[in-house]
Design an enzyme around this catalytic site. Structure first.
Site, mmCIF file in Angstrom:
data_model
loop_
_atom_site.group_PDB
_atom_site.id
_atom_site.type_symbol
_atom_site.label_atom_id
_atom_site.label_comp_id
_atom_site.label_asym_id
_atom_site.label_seq_id
_atom_site.Cartn_x
_atom_site.Cartn_y
_atom_site.Cartn_z
ATOM 1 C CB CYS A 1 -0.910 0.045 1.122
ATOM 2 S SG CYS A 1 -2.038 1.631 1.329
ATOM 3 C CD GLU B 1 -7.070 14.524 -0.302
ATOM 4 O OE1 GLU B 1 -7.959 14.093 0.504
ATOM 5 O OE2 GLU B 1 -5.761 14.888 0.474
ATOM 6 C CB SER C 1 -1.078 15.114 2.405
ATOM 7 O OG SER C 1 -2.363 14.503 2.175
ATOM 8 C CG HIS D 1 1.626 5.226 7.041
ATOM 9 N ND1 HIS D 1 1.351 5.164 8.437
ATOM 10 C CD2 HIS D 1 0.548 4.292 6.590
ATOM 11 C CE1 HIS D 1 0.333 4.600 8.665
ATOM 12 N NE2 HIS D 1 -0.182 4.021 7.624
#
Lengths: 476, 144
Positions: free
Chosen positions: A98, A206, A380, A399
């Site tokens: 991931c 996003e 982010s 992460h």
């Protein structure tokens, strides 16, 4: 948790000395507040990891650590095969490889503003997201084999993406050592219609605005400027990785006694790196890494197609692609000696610093981009690897934000529809097939990502480069 | 003295990142059925799902706890590969082997509003045991 259980080594480093069956210390990077807010289970799980055979230096937890499976999420541990080291399916996790990739759009926020709704619709239409969504790609035996061994390079050969994408993906888009014959028929079956799908839960695509630059010199190399628009994709190896994790977890749990491994928690199930089971897992897990890299590559292609319907002629360059659920063979210096170690990062990002030989030339001076995903509606971050991170935690960083609240609590506290309206009032467009899914992913169900990133920076795990704010979020 | 029989039921329990499923019932088989129903409820309201499709499932494991994980993982596999959700289950366990039928229907995104896809059943908080009141409890955390 109670901070008196730790010895504070410096401002951000908290140590648990070896006790009981622990072979090495356990170290958490956090400030006092983050540490207090962490679940006591992180302590238990990290000290359990420290008991595993062949572990080197310490069991580490990143500032976003939370209660996981066997390993805490945000856990890092390196194992030496020459010391009887192990590989753990739980230490990699179900969603193998991931990760996050970020694309430049070449647009600024003013150019995007009038077309926000159109872009949100185009992305939502083009990229399969959520439970029950299927991709348009159907893998047969031959293409499955190509994907499992070729990763993003295979995707490129199928027409998904551009050749210059590859140098901006860890492992140059293809994980060596994949042995697809250890990937079961069930894992293949689960994946054959899932290529190019986002998944669900905390996975997303996003559209983001660069809201702040912390390090102008590095940001320039990364091609980031205030008010630039970028697109970030967070997803993994889909059903294939989940099935591989499921099968090897059971096999490792059943064979631990055979390998004389004492498991303080069954979920820590592992096998010696040099055992047949350990080698089979590594071969299958590396195939799943390729699956994740191929998946993000295909989604990148779909993203480019969707963007082109609203902004014809725009070219989307890849900034970088990182994985945060992996076990990789890396060279690290331990007590002045170069060692080949298998580094587990479970919910932790690789953060190679400047001059690392595995980095492409473009990032040789800056260190690798470290992409930290927030949660829906929150920031982010882009960070860069540091030289000191090698000594801190085998070149690893956090992460994401990490959950602060369970899914069931979140659904009791918030309603999906209301959240979407609240975020819309802040100028953030959400597209999601499930209102309950939105509620479970409520921004306040996560830790404050800014606090986590601040500590990662102060601890020297990685250095802040830029902050990104959400504009459009396609939730899986 | 006879105590009141336990009504088979399920519940979710807290896990910071994910969610715990628990089945409680008078028999081991029913506890496994209820745990599976709790798993469906992670994705959607089981009452919204019809039971028109039947799927046969068998699995084995060296102990009852790993049998629970194997059972839930078999269901997750069927759900993922065939796009199904399950409303009810019939489980028989004999000599370490589970044989079951799961009844459900294809996912309808409008009707079921599926919240999340389940990646796998974990060994975290994995327990299968009989309580003091003789009720069987079958539980584990699922990764979503």
């Amino acid at each position: 948790m109670d901070t008196s259980q730790f010895i504070q080594r410096d401002e951000t480093c908290w140590e648990i000395k070896p006790k009981g069956a622990m072979r090495v210390p356990a170290i958490i990077y956090a400030d006092e507040q983050l540490l207090q807010d962490m679940d006591q289970k992180v302590y238990e799980q990290l000290t359990n990891v420290a008991t595993l055979p062949g572990i080197v230096e310490a069991a580490y937890a990143m500032p976003d650590a939370h209660w996981g499976y066997g390993f805490p999420i945000g856990g890092v541990a390196a194992f030496d095969p020459e010391l009887g080291g192990v590989v753990s399916a739980g230490g990699v996790g179900f969603d193998i490889s991931c990760g996050v990739r970020t694309l430049h759009t070449g647009l600024n926020i003013t150019q995007l503003e009038p077309h926000k709704q159109a872009l949100a619709d185009a992305l939502y239409r083009t990229i399969p997201a959520g439970v029950g969504s299927k991709g348009k790609i159907h893998l047969n035996h031959k293409s499955m084999l190509g994907m499992l061994t070729g990763g993003a390079q295979w995707a490129l050969e199928q027409g998904y993406g551009e050749v210059q994408d590859l140098e901006r993906i860890e492992e140059h888009g293809c994980m060596d050592g994949a042995e697809s014959h250890y990937v079961s028929p069930k894992a293949r079956e689960r994946q054959k219609d899932e290529m190019g799908t986002l998944g669900s839960g905390n996975h997303y695509l996003e559209v983001q605005r660069v809201s702040k630059i912390f390090d102008p010199a590095v940001a320039k190399v990364f091609g980031l400027h205030v008010d630039d628009v970028v697109i970030s994709i967070h997803c993994g190896s889909r059903g294939l990785g989940h099935q591989i994790g499921t099968e090897f977890l059971k096999d490792m749990a059943m064979s631990a006694a055979q390998y004389q491994i004492v498991l303080p928690d069954r979920e820590l199930a592992c096998a010696p790196l040099n055992s047949p089971l350990g080698k089979h897992y590594l071969g299958a897990m590396r195939s799943a890494i390729n699956c994740a890299l191929a998946n993000r590559q295909i989604i990148t292609h779909l993203t480019r197609q969707a963007v082109a319907t609203v902004f014809p002629g725009l070219h989307l360059d890849l900034l970088y692609d990182v994985s945060h659920n992996t076990c990789k063979l890396e060279q690290h210096t331990v007590n002045g000696q170069k060692k080949s170690l298998y580094v587990h990062r479970k919910g932790a990002t690789r953060a190679f610093g400047p001059d690392h030989p595995d980095l492409p030339d473009v990032f040789k001076k800056t260190g690798q981009p470290v992409l930290i995903g927030g949660s829906m509606g929150t920031s982010s971050y882009v960070l860069c690897g540091t030289k000191e991170s090698e000594q801190r935690a085998f070149s690893s960083a956090c992460h994401g934000a990490g959950r602060a609240m369970s899914r069931s609590k979140a659904t009791k506290q918030w309603q999906g529809r209301t959240l979407i309206e609240q975020l819309a009032a802040q100028g953030i467009i959400i597209r999601c097939p499930s209102m309950r899914g939105v509620a479970e992913e409520a921004p306040l169900a996560y830790k404050d990502v800014s606090a986590v990133v601040e500590i990662a920076d102060r601890a020297g795990l990685a250095r802040k480069v830029a902050r990104l704010e959400p504009v459009i979020c396609i939730k899986g | 003295m006879n105590s009141k029989p336990i009504t088979p039921h399920w519940e979710h329990f807290e896990h910071e990142a994910d969610i715990g499923i628990r089945g409680i019932a008078p028999t081991l088989e029913q506890a496994f059925e209820q745990a599976a129903l709790a798993m469906t409820a992670v994705v959607t309201d089981p009452d919204l799902v019809s039971d028109a499709t039947a799927v046969a499932i068998t699995c084995t494991a060296p102990d009852t706890e790993l049998l629970l994980v194997s059972w839930i993982n078999e269901l997750i596999y069927e759900m993922a590969v065939h796009g199904l959700l399950f409303k009810r289950y019939q489980v028989v366990i004999a000599n370490g082997k589970l044989s079951a039928t799961a009844f459900g229907a294809a996912v309808d995104r409008q009707k079921h509003q599926p919240a999340v896809e389940i990646k796998g059943a974990t060994l975290t908080e994995l327990r299968v045991y009989q309580q003091a009141d003789d009720a069987w409890v079958a539980q584990c955390v699922v990764d979503v």
